[in-house]
Design an enzyme around this catalytic site. Sequence first.
Site, PDB file in Angstrom:
ATOM      1  N   ASP A 137      25.938 -48.453 -18.889  1.00  0.00           N
ATOM      2  CA  ASP A 137      27.226 -48.146 -18.245  1.00  0.00           C
ATOM      3  C   ASP A 137      27.108 -48.341 -16.731  1.00  0.00           C
ATOM      4  O   ASP A 137      27.316 -47.413 -15.939  1.00  0.00           O
ATOM      5  CB  ASP A 137      27.683 -46.713 -18.580  1.00  0.00           C
ATOM      6  CG  ASP A 137      26.740 -45.649 -18.009  1.00  0.00           C
ATOM      7  OD1 ASP A 137      27.225 -44.523 -17.705  1.00  0.00           O
ATOM      8  OD2 ASP A 137      25.533 -45.935 -17.831  1.00  0.00           O
ATOM      9  N   ASP A 194      21.703 -48.298 -13.745  1.00  0.00           N
ATOM     10  CA  ASP A 194      21.706 -49.225 -14.895  1.00  0.00           C
ATOM     11  C   ASP A 194      21.467 -50.648 -14.403  1.00  0.00           C
ATOM     12  O   ASP A 194      20.725 -51.417 -15.003  1.00  0.00           O
ATOM     13  CB  ASP A 194      23.060 -49.212 -15.597  1.00  0.00           C
ATOM     14  CG  ASP A 194      23.503 -47.853 -16.089  1.00  0.00           C
ATOM     15  OD1 ASP A 194      23.921 -47.030 -15.259  1.00  0.00           O
ATOM     16  OD2 ASP A 194      23.419 -47.607 -17.303  1.00  0.00           O
ATOM     17  N   ASN A 211      29.768 -44.066 -16.572  1.00  0.00           N
ATOM     18  CA  ASN A 211      29.908 -43.786 -15.127  1.00  0.00           C
ATOM     19  C   ASN A 211      31.319 -44.126 -14.641  1.00  0.00           C
ATOM     20  O   ASN A 211      31.882 -43.439 -13.799  1.00  0.00           O
ATOM     21  CB  ASN A 211      28.896 -44.627 -14.350  1.00  0.00           C
ATOM     22  CG  ASN A 211      27.489 -44.102 -14.520  1.00  0.00           C
ATOM     23  OD1 ASN A 211      27.253 -42.890 -14.477  1.00  0.00           O
ATOM     24  ND2 ASN A 211      26.535 -45.002 -14.751  1.00  0.00           N
ATOM     25  N   THR A 220      21.070 -46.635 -21.769  1.00  0.00           N
ATOM     26  CA  THR A 220      20.980 -45.960 -20.470  1.00  0.00           C
ATOM     27  C   THR A 220      22.321 -45.359 -20.062  1.00  0.00           C
ATOM     28  O   THR A 220      22.545 -45.062 -18.879  1.00  0.00           O
ATOM     29  CB  THR A 220      20.521 -46.949 -19.378  1.00  0.00           C
ATOM     30  OG1 THR A 220      21.524 -47.981 -19.243  1.00  0.00           O
ATOM     31  CG2 THR A 220      19.178 -47.567 -19.716  1.00  0.00           C
ATOM     32  N   PHE A 235      24.482 -35.984 -17.800  1.00  0.00           N
ATOM     33  CA  PHE A 235      25.737 -36.732 -17.934  1.00  0.00           C
ATOM     34  C   PHE A 235      25.818 -37.534 -19.235  1.00  0.00           C
ATOM     35  O   PHE A 235      26.797 -37.416 -19.980  1.00  0.00           O
ATOM     36  CB  PHE A 235      25.903 -37.656 -16.725  1.00  0.00           C
ATOM     37  CG  PHE A 235      27.135 -38.521 -16.778  1.00  0.00           C
ATOM     38  CD1 PHE A 235      27.047 -39.854 -17.168  1.00  0.00           C
ATOM     39  CD2 PHE A 235      28.384 -38.002 -16.460  1.00  0.00           C
ATOM     40  CE1 PHE A 235      28.179 -40.656 -17.229  1.00  0.00           C
ATOM     41  CE2 PHE A 235      29.522 -38.798 -16.518  1.00  0.00           C
ATOM     42  CZ  PHE A 235      29.429 -40.121 -16.907  1.00  0.00           C
ATOM     43  N   ASN A 236      24.844 -38.405 -19.517  1.00  0.00           N
ATOM     44  CA  ASN A 236      24.953 -39.302 -20.677  1.00  0.00           C
ATOM     45  C   ASN A 236      25.173 -38.524 -21.977  1.00  0.00           C
ATOM     46  O   ASN A 236      25.956 -38.924 -22.833  1.00  0.00           O
ATOM     47  CB  ASN A 236      23.693 -40.167 -20.819  1.00  0.00           C
ATOM     48  CG  ASN A 236      23.615 -41.249 -19.765  1.00  0.00           C
ATOM     49  OD1 ASN A 236      24.633 -41.634 -19.172  1.00  0.00           O
ATOM     50  ND2 ASN A 236      22.411 -41.726 -19.490  1.00  0.00           N
ATOM     51  N   HIS A 253      17.096 -43.235 -12.408  1.00  0.00           N
ATOM     52  CA  HIS A 253      17.079 -42.803 -13.812  1.00  0.00           C
ATOM     53  C   HIS A 253      16.787 -43.960 -14.787  1.00  0.00           C
ATOM     54  O   HIS A 253      15.769 -43.966 -15.462  1.00  0.00           O
ATOM     55  CB  HIS A 253      18.446 -42.212 -14.204  1.00  0.00           C
ATOM     56  CG  HIS A 253      18.934 -41.092 -13.348  1.00  0.00           C
ATOM     57  ND1 HIS A 253      18.399 -39.809 -13.380  1.00  0.00           N
ATOM     58  CD2 HIS A 253      19.941 -41.046 -12.443  1.00  0.00           C
ATOM     59  CE1 HIS A 253      19.065 -39.033 -12.539  1.00  0.00           C
ATOM     60  NE2 HIS A 253      19.995 -39.742 -11.960  1.00  0.00           N
ATOM     61  N   ASP A 254      17.714 -44.899 -14.861  1.00  0.00           N
ATOM     62  CA  ASP A 254      17.692 -45.858 -15.968  1.00  0.00           C
ATOM     63  C   ASP A 254      16.520 -46.830 -15.959  1.00  0.00           C
ATOM     64  O   ASP A 254      16.002 -47.180 -17.031  1.00  0.00           O
ATOM     65  CB  ASP A 254      19.026 -46.624 -15.999  1.00  0.00           C
ATOM     66  CG  ASP A 254      20.189 -45.680 -16.279  1.00  0.00           C
ATOM     67  OD1 ASP A 254      21.320 -45.974 -15.837  1.00  0.00           O
ATOM     68  OD2 ASP A 254      19.970 -44.633 -16.928  1.00  0.00           O
TER      69      ASP A 254
HETATM   70  O1  RIB Z   1      22.441 -38.554 -15.639  1.00  0.00           O
HETATM   71  C1  RIB Z   1      22.033 -39.828 -15.216  1.00  0.00           C
HETATM   72  C2  RIB Z   1      22.564 -40.881 -16.134  1.00  0.00           C
HETATM   73  O2  RIB Z   1      23.993 -40.849 -16.164  1.00  0.00           O
HETATM   74  C3  RIB Z   1      22.213 -42.311 -15.675  1.00  0.00           C
HETATM   75  O3  RIB Z   1      22.118 -43.145 -16.783  1.00  0.00           O
HETATM   76  C4  RIB Z   1      23.399 -42.696 -14.847  1.00  0.00           C
HETATM   77  O4  RIB Z   1      23.585 -44.118 -14.794  1.00  0.00           O
HETATM   78  C5  RIB Z   1      24.506 -42.066 -15.636  1.00  0.00           C
HETATM   79  O5  RIB Z   1      24.827 -42.948 -16.721  1.00  0.00           O
HETATM   80 CA    CA Z   2      23.537 -45.145 -16.916  1.00  0.00          CA
END
Ligand code: RIB
Ligand code: CA
Length: 312
Positions: free
Chosen positions: A10, A15, A40, A126, A168-169, A242-243
């Site tokens: 996303d 990402d 996102n 991701t 979040f994801n 993160h990703d």
């Molecule tokens: O919480 C971080 C994640 O949420 C990452 O993948 C960021 O790109 C969002 O998608």
């Molecule tokens: Ca992401």
Amino acid sequence: MTRKIIIDCDPGQDDAVALFLAMSSPDELEILGITTVAGNVPLALTQRNARMMCDIAGHQDMAVFAGCEKPMVRDAITAENIHGNTGIDGVDVFEPQTPLQEQHAVDFLIETLMAAADASITLVPTGPLTNIGTAMQKEPAIVGRVKEIVIMGGAMREGGNRSPSAEFNILVDPHAARIVYSCGRPIVAMGLDVTHQVLSTRDRVDRIRKLDNPVADATAGMLSFFHRYDTKKYGSEGAPLHDPCTIAWLLEPSLFETRECNLSVETESELTMGHTAVDFWHVTDRPHNVNWTYAVDADGFYALLNSRLSRF
Ligand code: RIB
Ligand code: CA
């Protein structure tokens, strides 16, 4: 031996860097396709952003698919406050040459996996798990064709980032997450506990910028924007990358420390919706369904990233 992968994302600046890292490594990774999902920012932007990154990396031939534009059950939530209204603030937006495939991402996942040998394709989500959860629900027979799933999502000691108790994801689509985490295939879980250890500090961004190629320039620009929210919120310098941790695992797993344990997803309580209960100390007899990643060699991670981005 190259590993066949499908990246489900996303974009999102982080990402985007994961896509660059994967596209920089054709000797290790054969990208069968990039599937995109609402997360996102809405799907119309995540698919466009993924195609932009393919253009910047010189991979206009990459197969990019649009998938689900809302979670399986819940209403969509987005994160423009972190990623900007484009989802990839920090680079100038353009209309990419890389085409969007006609086929829906869920159908691409099903068709590709059904045509594959058992345990032959690695999924690398991701973003929210809506596409993969929907595909598994629609055609359960695909699960056996999955070699491994390397997921960016969830949290244990780091608590939540979008709610007090959810990452979040997973919060965006906890119902899809529950399907995927309980599918029975090998899962490497990259949560906030490890991604918060790979901060894109100014020095690290400067070193990326000095690589002086279009991909490095785009990466430095995006990270220079992406860090501001986390810096203000956590007082740390630099945003967590993160990703790209998922791709780094596939390229150099020795950078990470993991522990097999149970991860379960909350899908009932509004207070803790999307929480990932990680039984790190094995206090229950729940099945060990994930390899939970809890430590990383951050300098080694950035050395890998720089060495790969310098290839463009
Ligand atoms: O919480 C971080 C994640 O949420 C990452 O993948 C960021 O790109 C969002 O998608
Ligand atoms: Ca992401």
